[in-house]
Design an enzyme around this catalytic site. Structure first.
Site, PDB file in Angstrom:
ATOM      1  CG  PHE A  82      -9.884  -9.270  11.544  1.00  0.00           C
ATOM      2  CD1 PHE A  82      -8.815  -9.995  11.897  1.00  0.00           C
ATOM      3  CD2 PHE A  82      -9.790  -9.414  10.090  1.00  0.00           C
ATOM      4  CE1 PHE A  82      -7.759 -10.433  10.966  1.00  0.00           C
ATOM      5  CE2 PHE A  82      -9.262  -9.973   9.064  1.00  0.00           C
ATOM      6  CZ  PHE A  82      -8.037 -10.400   9.641  1.00  0.00           C
ATOM      7  CD  GLN A  83      -7.314  -7.338   7.816  1.00  0.00           C
ATOM      8  OE1 GLN A  83      -8.333  -6.893   6.849  1.00  0.00           O
ATOM      9  NE2 GLN A  83      -6.212  -7.929   7.400  1.00  0.00           N
ATOM     10  CG  MET A 113      23.199  11.954   2.356  1.00  0.00           C
ATOM     11  SD  MET A 113      24.327  13.142   1.411  1.00  0.00           S
ATOM     12  CE  MET A 113      23.221  13.298  -0.046  1.00  0.00           C
ATOM     13  CD  GLU A 161      -1.675  -2.440   1.548  1.00  0.00           C
ATOM     14  OE1 GLU A 161      -2.526  -3.359   1.512  1.00  0.00           O
ATOM     15  OE2 GLU A 161      -0.531  -2.536   2.036  1.00  0.00           O
ATOM     16  CE  LYS A 196     -17.028  -6.471   3.366  1.00  0.00           C
ATOM     17  NZ  LYS A 196     -16.138  -7.647   3.883  1.00  0.00           N
TER      18      LYS A 196
END
Length: 551
Positions: A111-112, A466, A49, A161
């Site tokens: 959940f999630q 760097m 993502e 949802k």
């Protein structure tokens, strides 16, 4: 018409002119992806993502449109955070749409489930949790408006949802508008600014990324040429003023040229246009331009006086402000000042020792020689980024894609995919370091699957370059944890993903491989082996001034 909430999302995206979205499906966005199945929107499947957010970011930078990304709830949403923060720091308009658990499950450690609105509040212009089906369409419209209006930036919309599956009476709208307070430029400030410009002997324009986002590059060019004022740019401003023009001083700041930094240091007036005087430019307080007055033009009043004291604030759209100023400035001759700067420029231009070996600076110059004006250049973060900023002469806005404010390693590869999707009339070249690119190297899979013809050039010095440079110059060569795996062969990694890879050791090999890549419409990875002790110079240590510059 009565349609599902997920379909409403698709309809509003089309209404807003969206043509492509970037994302990954998951449990909380299955209804959204089901609606996407029947739409004509193009979707680019990411492998992470964070990559989806960076792709949307790169797309927005080169097109000027709002980039869009999708992610599911929980870890899918939290994986977006770095990409959202990156867009926020660089003022890039993206709309991130996340799924959320059903409203009945919010707050129950489901959940999630995660409070993504709370998590992203500090790094978004605004964010929304859609709690009512009736609010869905207008919330999305408002998100796009906010992302684009004024100083651009990311907006997040979190959609439970059950809102996605609800039946909604959808009505198409093209006239959506949010009334916002517009700052009016004060006449007295314009008069004072015009007087300062007219009376100055050594004026300098300091242009930043705001010039590009306001589509004001031509206005800046006309203003600078009319009044013969030299122009220096921040990292984010590269491309807003053609660097092949005699008035261009190029990059200023920590890795800017000595002549650009000297010009600002010796100036009696700095006209800052769409720039925010970050610490990588301003350095030590009062050390940037100790004898200069400062005029600051910016659409965001919060930036005025935040990092440096300002004598004349001009809050407003850059095009409008420059237009108003133009007719108020008395004609004057800056030729003596310009000739002085040209003399300094001739003596202190960027230089490197060309000993016949494959050098990163030479590679950057060769890319421009062979690619001409047909390229968009992206970078990762680190030495590769600074070598590109120093040695590639940008002539047009929206041809440079890099992570400035956040300095996100792993940005360049996915952002170059978004840029290539947005600008199929040009070829995108991503100049990367071996440390940065490994953070999102899985983006090569997306590049391969969709045949996105980005040419990725990895400057492989087998170290975190760097950091090693700082350890070399400032930490007594104590090289702690900067050496990387010398056995990693990126060209073979590319081939494993289905991308043509080449390992390159000489100038001749690079010219042949890059020419081949330019002539074929498919992705390439060119891994260039360079010396690990090659440095980005000049260099002003953090918080320093030009007097502390290391050449």
């Amino acid at each position: 018409m009565i349609i599902k909430g997920s379909q409403v999302v698709i309809e509003v995206l089309k209404e807003q002119g969206v043509e492509v979205v970037f994302g990954i499906p998951g449990g909380a966005v299955i209804p959204l992806y089901d609606a996407l199945y029947d739409s004509d929107l193009r979707h680019i499947l990411a492998t992470h993502e964070q990559m989806a957010a960076h792709m949307a970011d790169g797309y927005a930078r080169v097109t000027g449109k709002v980039g869009v990304c999708f992610a599911t709830s929980g870890p899918g949403a939290t994986n977006l955070v770095t990409g959202i923060a990156n867009a926020y720091m660089d003022s890039v308009p993206i709309v991130a749409i996340t799924g959320q658990v059903a409203t009945s499950l919010i707050g129950k450690d489901s959940f999630q489930e995660v409070d993504i609105a709370g998590i992203t509040m500090p790094v978004t212009k605004h964010n929304f949790i859609v709690k009512s089906p009736d609010k869905l369409a207008d919330t999305l419209r408002e998100a796009f408006f906010i992302a684009k209006d004024g100083r651009p930036g990311p907006v997040l919309v979190d959609i439970p949802k059950d809102i996605q599956t609800a039946d909604i009476n959808f009505v198409k709208r093209k006239d959506f508008y949010v009334e916002v307070k517009k700052h009016q430029v004060l006449e007295a400030d314009l008069v004072k600014a015009a007087e300062l410009i007219s009376s100055s002997k050594r004026p300098v324009i300091f242009a930043g990324g705001g010039v590009i986002w306001s589509e004001a590059s031509k206005n800046l060019y006309d203003f600078a040429k009319k009044h013969m004022i030299p122009v220096t740019t921040s990292l984010m401003g590269l491309g807003c003023f053609p660097e092949d023009d005699e008035l261009s001083l190029g990059l200023i700041g920590m890795h800017g040229s000595r002549y650009a930094n000297t010009a600002v240091y010796k100036s009696d007036l700095v006209i800052a246009v769409g720039s925010r005087f970050s610490d990588r430019v301003a350095g030590k307080a009062g050390g940037l331009a100790p004898n200069a007055k400062v005029i600051h033009i910016d659409i965001d009043p919060a930036e005025i006086g935040k990092n440096i004291d300002v004598d004349v604030p001009l809050v407003g759209d850059i095009k409008e402000v420059l237009s108003l100023l133009n007719g108020m400035i008395k004609e004057k001759d800056n030729s003596e000042w310009i000739n002085e700067l040209i003399s300094i420029k001739d003596k202190t231009s960027f230089k490197y020792k060309d000993d016949g070996k494959l050098k990163p600076q030479w590679i950057v110059e060769r890319v421009q020689e062979l690619g001409g004006d047909n390229l968009v250049v992206a970078t990762e973060v680190g030495q590769n980024q600074m070598w590109t900023a120093q040695y590639y002469k940008f002539k047009e806005p929206r041809t440079f894609v890099t992570s400035g404010g956040l300095g996100t390693m792993g940005f360049g590869l996915p952002a170059s995919i978004g840029a290539q999707v947005g600008r199929d009339d040009k070829r995108v070249v991503n100049i990367a370091g071996d440390g940065s690119i490994r953070m999102n190297i899985h983006a090569l899979e997306t590049m391969s699957v969709y045949n996105i013809p980005v040419i990725t050039i990895i400057l492989n010095n087998q170290t975190l370059g760097m950091v090693r440079q700082w350890q070399n110059l400032l930490y007594d060569k104590r090289f702690s944890q900067t050496d990387l795996n010398p056995n990693l062969n990126f060209s073979k990694v590319a081939e494993a993903f289905g991308v043509t890879g080449r390992r390159i050791y000489t100038k001749e090999e690079f010219t042949d491989a890059f020419s081949e890549a330019l002539s074929n419409n498919k992705p390439y990875v060119l891994e260039c082996i360079i010396d690990k002790d090659e440095m980005v110079l000049p260099f002003i240590p953090a918080g320093g001034t030009i007097e502390e510059m290391i050449d």
